[in-house]
Design a protein around this motif. Sequence first.
Motif, PDB file in Angstrom:
ATOM      1  N   UNK A   1     -25.711  -1.606  24.563  1.00  0.00           N
ATOM      2  CA  UNK A   1     -25.594  -0.221  24.957  1.00  0.00           C
ATOM      3  C   UNK A   1     -24.542   0.750  24.694  1.00  0.00           C
ATOM      4  N   UNK A   2     -23.366   0.391  24.182  1.00  0.00           N
ATOM      5  CA  UNK A   2     -22.362   1.114  23.710  1.00  0.00           C
ATOM      6  C   UNK A   2     -22.899   1.591  22.319  1.00  0.00           C
ATOM      7  N   UNK A   3     -23.303   1.079  21.531  1.00  0.00           N
ATOM      8  CA  UNK A   3     -23.857   1.237  20.244  1.00  0.00           C
ATOM      9  C   UNK A   3     -25.048   2.083  20.628  1.00  0.00           C
TER      10      UNK A   3
ATOM     11  N   UNK B   1     -30.413  -1.476  20.457  1.00  0.00           N
ATOM     12  CA  UNK B   1     -29.175  -0.984  20.939  1.00  0.00           C
ATOM     13  C   UNK B   1     -29.819   0.164  21.980  1.00  0.00           C
ATOM     14  N   UNK B   2     -30.638   0.964  21.173  1.00  0.00           N
ATOM     15  CA  UNK B   2     -31.110   2.297  22.234  1.00  0.00           C
ATOM     16  C   UNK B   2     -31.805   1.780  23.497  1.00  0.00           C
ATOM     17  N   UNK B   3     -32.529   0.623  23.219  1.00  0.00           N
ATOM     18  CA  UNK B   3     -33.508   0.133  24.482  1.00  0.00           C
ATOM     19  C   UNK B   3     -32.296  -0.317  25.629  1.00  0.00           C
ATOM     20  N   UNK B   4     -31.128  -1.074  25.109  1.00  0.00           N
ATOM     21  CA  UNK B   4     -30.051  -1.429  25.915  1.00  0.00           C
ATOM     22  C   UNK B   4     -29.515  -0.236  26.438  1.00  0.00           C
ATOM     23  N   UNK B   5     -29.122   0.918  25.999  1.00  0.00           N
ATOM     24  CA  UNK B   5     -28.600   1.920  26.350  1.00  0.00           C
ATOM     25  C   UNK B   5     -29.707   2.768  27.418  1.00  0.00           C
TER      26      UNK B   5
ATOM     27  N   UNK C   1     -35.257  16.641  28.976  1.00  0.00           N
ATOM     28  CA  UNK C   1     -34.906  18.131  29.040  1.00  0.00           C
ATOM     29  C   UNK C   1     -35.925  19.109  28.727  1.00  0.00           C
ATOM     30  N   UNK C   2     -37.025  18.451  28.425  1.00  0.00           N
ATOM     31  CA  UNK C   2     -38.171  19.315  28.024  1.00  0.00           C
ATOM     32  C   UNK C   2     -39.593  18.882  28.688  1.00  0.00           C
ATOM     33  N   UNK C   3     -40.412  19.373  29.204  1.00  0.00           N
ATOM     34  CA  UNK C   3     -41.522  18.918  29.853  1.00  0.00           C
ATOM     35  C   UNK C   3     -42.552  17.969  29.139  1.00  0.00           C
ATOM     36  N   UNK C   4     -42.304  18.082  27.660  1.00  0.00           N
ATOM     37  CA  UNK C   4     -43.389  17.378  26.980  1.00  0.00           C
ATOM     38  C   UNK C   4     -42.725  15.955  26.742  1.00  0.00           C
ATOM     39  N   UNK C   5     -41.547  15.980  27.166  1.00  0.00           N
ATOM     40  CA  UNK C   5     -40.839  14.221  26.867  1.00  0.00           C
ATOM     41  C   UNK C   5     -40.742  13.643  28.106  1.00  0.00           C
ATOM     42  N   UNK C   6     -40.828  12.502  27.985  1.00  0.00           N
ATOM     43  CA  UNK C   6     -40.858  11.340  29.363  1.00  0.00           C
ATOM     44  C   UNK C   6     -39.407  11.479  29.478  1.00  0.00           C
ATOM     45  N   UNK C   7     -39.053  10.956  30.848  1.00  0.00           N
ATOM     46  CA  UNK C   7     -37.749  10.550  31.185  1.00  0.00           C
ATOM     47  C   UNK C   7     -37.853   9.046  30.924  1.00  0.00           C
ATOM     48  N   UNK C   8     -36.710   8.572  30.233  1.00  0.00           N
ATOM     49  CA  UNK C   8     -36.595   7.153  29.787  1.00  0.00           C
ATOM     50  C   UNK C   8     -35.396   6.576  30.301  1.00  0.00           C
ATOM     51  N   UNK C   9     -34.639   7.033  31.105  1.00  0.00           N
ATOM     52  CA  UNK C   9     -33.350   6.516  31.615  1.00  0.00           C
ATOM     53  C   UNK C   9     -33.960   5.419  32.845  1.00  0.00           C
ATOM     54  N   UNK C  10     -33.376   4.409  32.640  1.00  0.00           N
ATOM     55  CA  UNK C  10     -33.786   3.305  33.785  1.00  0.00           C
ATOM     56  C   UNK C  10     -35.083   2.484  33.505  1.00  0.00           C
TER      57      UNK C  10
END
Length: 189
Positions: free
Chosen positions: A24-26, A91-95, A45-54
Amino acid sequence: MLLGLGGLLLAGAAHADEPPVGDPVAGKKIAGQCRTCHGIDGYARIPIAPHIGGEPASYLHDQLTAFRDGTRTHEMMSVVARMLTDEQIDDLAAWYAYPIATATLTADPSGAPEACTACHGADGIALIEDAPNLAGESNIYIDTQLKAFRLGKRTHEVMSAVAEDMTDAEIRAVADWYANVKLEITVPD
């Protein structure tokens, strides 16, 4: 029910045997290129992009891999993901899996879209690992994705069939329900 099951299958079965393991650090460092749309914490931050945190790491991994390999296409994500290595995807998936997504219903849960709740929950926090969270997504995003399944621009054996039978009003009702759920994404210390 089928709409909810479709979320389970969206990510595919590519990693059913072994979940991705990343740093996750990387991943946070790589996420700098994602922040304009998805935010560094995964709150879009924009309405056409999904929230991906969590989101579950396996779900994020499968979606990034699909964009990179061309089995899922998007004018921006396909270009960005095409340049990612397997390690960078892990790494992106882990973050982005590291933050905690919390949803608060603003309406009576008995009004939740029945076909969606088995996998996505009444509050839009996925109940199964391979389904995306829908809590707090913009109604534009959900509406667009369901219509893409209906029109065949995005294909999936369950979701395409479910969306094919949905009217614009039914799609909008699902989109509005989950858009009205309050979402909070927090990065643990």
